[in-house]
Design a protein around this motif. Structure first.
Motif, short mmCIF file in Angstrom:
data_model
loop_
_atom_site.label_atom_id
_atom_site.label_comp_id
_atom_site.label_asym_id
_atom_site.label_seq_id
_atom_site.Cartn_x
_atom_site.Cartn_y
_atom_site.Cartn_z
N SER A 1 1.08 -1.32 -0.05
CA SER A 1 0.04 -0.02 -0.17
C SER A 1 0.96 1.32 -0.14
CB SER A 1 -0.94 0.08 1.10
OG SER A 1 -0.31 0.26 2.31
N ARG A 2 1.95 1.16 0.62
CA ARG A 2 2.99 2.34 0.62
C ARG A 2 3.50 2.54 -0.68
NH1 ARG A 2 1.37 5.70 2.95
NH2 ARG A 2 3.26 6.98 3.08
N PHE A 3 3.88 1.42 -1.45
CA PHE A 3 4.26 1.45 -2.75
C PHE A 3 3.41 2.31 -3.65
CE2 PHE A 3 7.56 -2.00 -1.72
CZ PHE A 3 8.79 -1.03 -1.52
N PHE A 4 2.24 1.84 -3.65
CA PHE A 4 1.28 2.31 -4.58
C PHE A 4 0.61 3.63 -4.26
CE2 PHE A 4 0.16 -2.52 -5.12
CZ PHE A 4 0.74 -2.32 -6.58
N ALA A 5 0.87 4.05 -2.85
CA ALA A 5 0.40 5.28 -2.57
C ALA A 5 1.54 6.35 -3.16
CB ALA A 5 0.21 5.51 -0.91
N VAL A 6 2.93 6.05 -3.23
CA VAL A 6 3.93 6.94 -3.53
C VAL A 6 3.82 6.95 -4.87
CG1 VAL A 6 6.30 6.93 -3.99
CG2 VAL A 6 5.39 6.16 -1.35
N SER A 7 3.48 5.94 -5.90
CA SER A 7 3.58 6.04 -7.20
C SER A 7 2.27 7.11 -7.56
CB SER A 7 3.01 4.63 -7.85
OG SER A 7 2.12 4.23 -7.53
N LYS A 8 1.16 7.49 -6.94
CA LYS A 8 0.24 8.09 -7.38
C LYS A 8 0.52 9.70 -7.40
CE LYS A 8 -3.81 5.26 -6.35
NZ LYS A 8 -5.20 5.07 -5.26
#
Length: 115
Positions: free
Chosen positions: A108-115
């Motif tokens: 979830s942190r990786f996907f939140a950073v990519s947004k």
């Protein structure tokens, strides 16, 4: 207000503020008596009588002071072991949950950073 502790009452003893004030040596004795719960001799006799009575009952039941100590020790030891087993199980629950939660949190942190 009682008459013995009335500060307006004249003292029969010179140097005392009023008749109800204790003398220093009387105050020391009353502190000891208050701590013991009576006169030292009376408390000693009571404790001696109770010790003989309890000792007779213990002897009748076959209980010794050493046996009482070891039973208390075993009981405390069993409680400690039970508590440590609980923490051991709790640690397993933490590890089992962390195997699932930590990777999901990282994703979830990786996907939140990519947004």
């Amino acid at each position: 207000m009682t008459a013995d502790h009335d500060p307006r009452r004249p003292s029969p003893y010179p140097g005392q503020p009023y008749a109800g004030a204790p003398f220093p040596e009387r105050e020391r004795r009353s502190t000891l008596r208050r701590f013991l719960g009576g006169s030292p001799a009376a408390v000693f006799v009571k404790l001696l009588f109770l010790s003989v009575l309890v000792g007779a009952v213990m002897a009748t039941l076959g209980v010794t002071p050493g046996l009482l100590f070891w039973h208390a020790y075993d009981a405390v030891r069993a409680l400690i072991d039970l508590g440590l087993d609980t923490f051991h199980d709790f640690g397993r629950w933490i590890l089992a949950g962390a195997v699932v939660v930590v990777p999901l949190w990282l994703l979830s942190r990786f996907f939140a950073v990519s947004k």
